[in-house]
Each structure stands twice: as C-alpha cells, then as structure tokens.
Design an enzyme around this catalytic site. Structure first.
Site, mmCIF file in Angstrom:
data_model
loop_
_atom_site.group_PDB
_atom_site.id
_atom_site.type_symbol
_atom_site.label_atom_id
_atom_site.label_comp_id
_atom_site.label_asym_id
_atom_site.label_seq_id
_atom_site.Cartn_x
_atom_site.Cartn_y
_atom_site.Cartn_z
ATOM 1 N N ASP A 221 0.824 -1.204 0.000
ATOM 2 C CA ASP A 221 0.000 0.000 0.000
ATOM 3 C C ASP A 221 0.863 1.262 0.000
ATOM 4 O O ASP A 221 0.541 2.246 -0.673
ATOM 5 C CB ASP A 221 -0.926 0.014 1.219
ATOM 6 C CG ASP A 221 -2.027 -1.031 1.121
ATOM 7 O OD1 ASP A 221 -2.205 -1.598 0.015
ATOM 8 O OD2 ASP A 221 -2.699 -1.277 2.134
ATOM 9 N N ALA A 222 1.949 1.230 0.772
ATOM 10 C CA ALA A 222 2.800 2.414 0.866
ATOM 11 C C ALA A 222 3.425 2.747 -0.490
ATOM 12 O O ALA A 222 3.535 3.921 -0.868
ATOM 13 C CB ALA A 222 3.897 2.189 1.911
ATOM 14 N N GLU B 164 -24.899 -17.180 -8.252
ATOM 15 C CA GLU B 164 -24.072 -16.042 -7.854
ATOM 16 C C GLU B 164 -24.516 -15.496 -6.497
ATOM 17 O O GLU B 164 -25.674 -15.659 -6.113
ATOM 18 C CB GLU B 164 -24.188 -14.927 -8.907
ATOM 19 C CG GLU B 164 -23.921 -15.382 -10.326
ATOM 20 C CD GLU B 164 -24.438 -14.393 -11.368
ATOM 21 O OE1 GLU B 164 -24.649 -13.206 -11.009
ATOM 22 O OE2 GLU B 164 -24.638 -14.807 -12.531
ATOM 23 N N LYS C 92 -25.900 -12.745 -3.942
ATOM 24 C CA LYS C 92 -26.759 -11.554 -4.055
ATOM 25 C C LYS C 92 -26.211 -10.502 -3.101
ATOM 26 O O LYS C 92 -26.376 -10.599 -1.885
ATOM 27 C CB LYS C 92 -28.210 -11.878 -3.719
ATOM 28 C CG LYS C 92 -29.158 -10.700 -3.941
ATOM 29 C CD LYS C 92 -30.596 -11.069 -3.649
ATOM 30 C CE LYS C 92 -31.519 -9.895 -3.945
ATOM 31 N NZ LYS C 92 -31.194 -8.708 -3.124
ATOM 32 N N CYS D 252 -16.402 0.661 38.008
ATOM 33 C CA CYS D 252 -16.268 -0.576 37.236
ATOM 34 C C CYS D 252 -16.932 -1.739 37.967
ATOM 35 O O CYS D 252 -16.651 -1.977 39.153
ATOM 36 C CB CYS D 252 -14.789 -0.871 37.016
ATOM 37 S SG CYS D 252 -14.464 -2.468 36.241
ATOM 38 N N LYS E 293 -29.662 -17.920 -12.277
ATOM 39 C CA LYS E 293 -29.980 -17.438 -13.618
ATOM 40 C C LYS E 293 -29.800 -18.580 -14.607
ATOM 41 O O LYS E 293 -28.874 -19.386 -14.454
ATOM 42 C CB LYS E 293 -29.048 -16.287 -14.034
ATOM 43 C CG LYS E 293 -29.070 -15.073 -13.134
ATOM 44 C CD LYS E 293 -28.003 -14.062 -13.563
ATOM 45 C CE LYS E 293 -27.942 -12.868 -12.623
ATOM 46 N NZ LYS E 293 -26.843 -11.943 -12.985
#
Length: 700
Positions: free
Chosen positions: A32-33, A122, A124, A417, A299
């Site tokens: 990425d750098a 596929e 959705k 706490c 499909k």
C-alpha cells in the site's frame, strides 16, 4: 517534456495494473505504501504540468468539487428487479422447503422443452446497484438503478472507487454497459465506524446503508474517503450486440478480463439439487465472506434461453433471488449492562429477550458507547430492532418509540467498574469511557500482564500469551506482583491443567522433564526482571499515552517513582511533549488507589530500580533534535541506534511529524520514509548515521 510524459504514462500504467491485480485478481504485487507513493508522484506531476493530465488518470479517484445535486439518467435498457424465493422451514423435503426455486426450475424445463439445463449461481450482494457506461473503453457515466427506468447520475462519485476501472483493459466493444453492485466490505465498515465513534460522529448502520449513503454524497471527496468495493454481475446496452459472449458464466469471465471485479463465488449448476447445494454452501460461509450478501441469485446460463423465457411485469422470468433469513428482528431490551474490554474500554451491552436473527439466537447486542445509547434513546423495556450481519457482533440499530412502555428512564453510564470497583472516567474530547483500574481490573489483567512482560518493558523471556492465559484462568496470578511469587511447582501444575483442559495426551516422564525445565527457565527470567530501570517500569505499567519515549522523559524529569506519583497535571505538562490529555491520564493513573497498591506490592516483591535527582535537559550535539528510526540497520539494532542518538542529546520518536528533525532509514523502511519525503524532512542513510556516531564518540 517527453521524459515527463513518459514518466506520467508509466506511473498510470503501474497504478492501473496494481488496481487490476488487487481488485480483480486478488493478487496484489506492491505494498500500500508503494502504491500511495506512486499516486502522490503522479499527482505532483499532473499538478505541475496540467497538459499531462488525462480524464481516466488514477489521480481522478481522489474526488472533485462538490455537486449541487444529481442529474437524472434514463437507462438505455431497464434495470429490473428480481422475483424472490424463500426457505420454508416447515418443508419436508427440498422441493417444499424451497418452493419458489423448485417452481423456477420446473417452469424453465417445461417452457424450454428439456430437463437438462445449465444455471449460473451467484451471490446476491447487499449494496447499491449501479450501471456503468463505457464508450470506446472509457467510463463516461455511472447511474443508480432508481425506479428501473430512470436513475441518478453518480459518475463523479463512482470515479473515486478504485475497484472500478476508468478505462477497460483489452479490446472492449464500442459501447458497454456493465451492471453491478457497489458494496462496503465488512472490515471497511468496522474501521469507518471505529473512527466515527472515536470522533463523536454517527456510525453507519450497516454495509448496505454505508454503500448507498457514500455513493449519494454531494461531495465526491467524501465518497473517496469511504471504503467502497464493486462487483460486476451483468450487462446493459452493448454495441455491437454480438460482442458479448453467449452465456452468463462466460460474460462474467469476459468482464473480468476487461478489468472489472467479479465475485469469486460464482458457479455453474446443472440441476435443482445443485442450486440448493450452492445456496446452503454459501449460507454456511456467509459469515466468513468479506462483504454482506442477503441471498443468492439463480440465472439460466445461456443468453438464448433467457431470451426465450423473457420477462413478466418488471422482473425476468429467467432469474430468481433466493433470499437468506432476515438479519434484522424485533425484540425487547430487558437490561443494559457494561462490559470492560482488555484496554479498559467500557461498552454498554443490551440484554435482550431471545430472538432468532439470521438463524442464530441472539440474547446480547452491543450499544457501542454512551453517546450511541443517547442517540438511540434506548431504555430498559423498549422494543428494539436488532441486526446481525455475518460475523459482526449483533447490535441494536434503532428503537421502536411507539412501543415504549410508560415509566422508562434514560440510561446513564455507571461511575464505577463492575469488575474491580475502580472509577470509570471519560476524558473531555473522548467518546469511550474507561475503567481506571488497569493493573488490578480482572477484565484488563491478561493484556496488562502481556504488556508488562514484553521485551521493551520488563523483558520476561518465555512469558507469552498462552502462559498468561493459563496463569490467570487457573487463578495463579491476580496482579502483576503475583508473577514474582510463582514457583516451579506452580508453573508445572498450571501447564498440566492447561494441557488437560485442551485435551492433550497424558503426561510422560519426558514431558514432565520438559515442563520442569521450562518452569525453571521462566522463574529465572522473572527473577532477572526484578532489577530494572524506572523508564522500563513506567512503560511496563501500560499507562495510556506513555510509550517508551514518554517513559524516558518522565524518568529523567522526576528521577523517582514517588516524585512522579506526587506530581500534579501542571507539573506533568512541564515535561517536553506531554500535553493536557497525557498529563490527565498519568495523574489519574497514579491517583487510583488500586494502582498505588499494585506498585507497593511490586516493591515488596523485590522489584527495584535506580533512582536519583531529576536530570537536566539532554546536552550534546543533537540536543533539541527529534529523530525517527525506520527500516533495518546492519551495524546495530534500532534500539542501540536510539540509545546512541539519545546519548548525543536527541529525542527518538516513534512517528514522523512536522516536528521531526531527521529520519534514519535502513533497509525496507516502509511508510515512515514516505511520510518524511512527503513533508520534506531530511533523511539519513546508515552510512551517514555511523559517520555522525563515530565523529562524536558513539561508534558501535
């Protein structure tokens, strides 16, 4: 100018290839750098020479000026919705459990006159449907589905999504409309919400809302900052019409070669049984997918078969959306408790009347923080909507105000706490409240011990996460001082109990000797850590905002632990680089009675360190300089280099900022070097560092 134009073309090519490998092939070849560095170079080049800029340049993904609204776009071919199918749990076989899918297959077989058919199966996606129009390979328009006939022009925003190519690869047709879904990956949503909550902003409710809301921002620069992805799943207008492959499965492969992301989860099925197997398989892996899906789509694969079946109303007869069970359900909020995290963060948790959400019984859900509870105005007794998306922790997304019973009261964060009784505090400017009992709070104990034993803290070799889990889980250690009371017998017994709980084989003589030797080594390492330095101890305590550099400054400024414990916030702010927030956290830590007791117990256990008078500000040829080390050095470690630089008066910091004087970069330096170059900060290589160290008598 020719050289500059060639460099700009090369940068565009490398960035486009990086996008293709990352988003389409899922096989990135640069970090990425490095990508960011290339992008910044191209931005600078195009800014200095506007004549080199191109409308399809990767730099155009950073956004343009805000828009006043969205123009209407009439689709060349309608974007139709799909008929839905559902799973009926009371069915006695697959045909009755999935009646709509069974009817879909039977009807196709009957109307096409054959029993053997091929289907595309596929995911959705749960996002926002988009139509991308490419002309001569260049993206010219992007539009939402809208009402199916007319959508909104979101071209400027879509251009900021790196996953969507501004120019197609290969040889695309003259006109190609690509249908697909813009989605917000789960990890991106979680990261975005963490940042939003940390800044007191409203989090996104779910990935679908995140995708839709991001794409409908009037300012494309806002969209550019959102973590959006895209998957292609179909076609709109294509010219010439015969340019597209003759089946859905081959169309998806073709789109991928053109540089468009396609889900790796697509498959081909040859029967009703295979379609249901695909549905069940994807449902079982739904939580592990990086994005949200709310079902699968079946499909007919052959385009010729699709054309023969045609359409009914506004849906194709050749496709069916088989939906998963709902991920949002209504239930009653029976109580609000708080949960203490390993870093002391206090999270409100909703205790719910049990409810089935996406096939799982949910009894608890996160409320994130006090601000979120207030925004929802969630009260005990309320009817609430609970969402569970994939592997995300269930959360309360809204209250049903019309169902609120009388007499409810707003919820308030407790003051102490529930785990250790220490004060709960929320500093100004922070969203998260925290327990102040870091060293003694059971919920924070493991994290505190792991940090305490780490190499740069007390450096207890051999005391890792697994060992700490066993010591805490079986009650051998309740606080950091307990480490110094452990015996070889304690450690051997703990390991035996841990192995037994994990179902390991019974102990052998050899295993017993190994365990004893490990225990003896660990006891010796703990004993060695009794002799330490004040700066290591301060870092080991895990005080928020006190890293290694700050711990050194505190140790030098105050000289002794007692002097530091007695310091008020004003005194703490006299230490270089310690501002109001850090000073408040340090003062609050030492004001907590439990933490003082833990430190007294450490002294009693024999932990000791040299103390003396406060030291004057560092003197030397590098006094006043702030240095950052990055990468790997050959002649000495970064820690050794830091010590020598500090001996010359420098302050060694962990991150690059405008205050950084220079950066020392070894091999594989990473993002710190890029940041230094971006800010125009001086960079030393190892040869320059060694030269300066030798010149001032600090050579390794």
């Amino acid at each position: 100018m020719d050289a500059l134009a060639a460099r700009a073309a090369e940068l565009r090519r490398r960035l486009e290839e990086a996008n293709y490998r990352y988003y389409v092939l899922d096989d990135p070849d640069i970090a990425d750098a490095e990508y960011d560095a290339l992008l910044r170079e191209l931005q600078a080049l195009e800014a200095a020479h506007p004549e080199l800029a191109r409308p399809d340049s990767p730099t155009r993904t950073v956004g343009i000026a805000p828009q006043s609204g969205f123009a209407e776009v009439r689709h060349a071919l309608p974007m139709l919705s799909l008929a839905n199918g559902y799973e009926h749990e009371d069915g006695h076989d697959d045909a009755s459990r999935f009646p709509e899918a069974a009817d879909f297959v039977r009807r196709a077989q009957a109307e096409l006159g054959r029993s053997e058919l091929v289907f595309s199966a596929e995911p959705k996606f749960d996002g926002l449907a988009i139509n991308l129009r490419y002309e001569r390979g260049a993206l010219v328009q992007a539009a939402t589905r809208g009402d199916g006939s007319v959508g909104e022009d979101v071209t400027a925003n879509v251009r900021t999504i790196r996953a969507i190519p501004l120019r197609l690869r290969g040889t695309p047709p003259e006109v190609l409309e690509v249908r697909g879904e813009v989605v917000m990956p789960k990890a991106g949503l979680e990261a975005f919400n963490r940042r939003a909550l940390a800044h007191g902003e409203k989090p996104l409710a779910n990935p679908r809302n995140g995708a839709a809301g991001s794409l409908r921002q009037l300012d494309p620069k806002v969209t550019a900052q959102r973590p959006l992805a895209f998957f292609a799943y179909g076609l709109g207008e294509v010219q010439p019409a015969d340019a597209a492959p003759p089946s859905q499965s081959r169309i998806l492969q073709w789109l991928r070669t053109l540089g468009l992301p396609v889900s790796p989860e697509v498959a081909v099925a040859h029967s009703f049984a295979e379609l249901i197997a695909y549905y069940r398989g994807l449902a079982a892996r739904r939580a592990q997918l990086p994005y949200d899906i709310d079902g699968v789509v079946f499909k007919l694969d052959a385009v010729a078969d699709q054309e023969r079946l045609g359409y009914v109303a506004r849906a194709p007869r050749w496709a069916l959306a088989q939906k998963f069970p709902a991920e949002e359900q209504e239930t009653v909020l029976e109580a609000i408790d708080v949960q203490i995290g390993r870093t002391g963060a206090v999270t409100p948790v909703a205790r719910l009347r049990p409810v089935q959400v996406a096939g799982v019984t949910v009894t608890n859900a996160t409320l994130h923080n006090a601000d979120q509870v207030a925004r929802l105005d969630a009260r005990v007794g309320d009817t609430v909507i609970v969402r569970r998306a994939g592997d995300v922790i269930p959360e309360v997304v809204r209250v049903v105000p019309d169902r609120r019973p009388p007499g409810t009261r707003p919820w308030h964060m407790p003051t102490h706490c529930p785990e250790c009784g220490s004060r709960i505090e929320r500093l100004d400017g922070e969203v998260v409240a925290r327990c102040t009992g870091g060293l003694v709070c059971p919920a924070q104990r493991k994290q505190a011990l792991l940090h305490f034993a780490s190499r740069r803290a007390m450096d207890i070799v051999g005391l890792g996460e697994r060992q700490i889990d066993g010591l805490v889980d079986f009650g051998y250690v309740h606080g950091i001082a307990d480490l110094y009371r452990l015996t070889v017998a304690d450690l051997v017994a703990m390991k035996q109990r841990q192995d037994a709980a994990a179902g390991s084989v019974p102990e052998t003589v050899k295993a017993g000797k190994v365990a004893t030797r490990w225990a003896e080594n660990l006891v010796a390492a703990i004993a060695r850590s009794r002799s330490t330095t004040l700066e290591r101890l301060l870092y080991a305590l895990g005080i928020r905002e006190v890293g290694e550099s700050t711990a050194k400054l505190l140790a030098r400024q105050f000289g002794s632990l007692q002097a530091l414990m007695d310091a008020d916030e004003a005194s703490l702010q006299q230490v270089p680089d310690i501002g109001p927030v850090a000073a408040t956290r340090i003062a609050h830590f030492f004001a907590e009675p439990h933490n003082r007791e833990a430190l007294a117990a450490l002294r009693k256990a024999g932990v000791h360190w040299p103390e003396g008078a406060p030291q004057r500000a560092a003197q030397g040829p590098l006094a006043g300089k702030t240095v950052v080390l990055t990468g790997t050095l050959a002649a000495l470690t970064r820690e050794q280099a830091g010590e020598r630089l500090e001996a010359l008066g420098a302050k060694v910091a962990g991150s690059v900022s405008k205050k950084t004087s220079f950066v020392v970069a070894g091999a594989d330096p990473g993002s710190k070097l890029a940041r230094a170059q971006e800010l125009g900060i001086e960079v030393w290589d190892e040869a320059r560092l060694l030269h300066e160290l030798r010149r001032h008598g600090q050579a390794p």
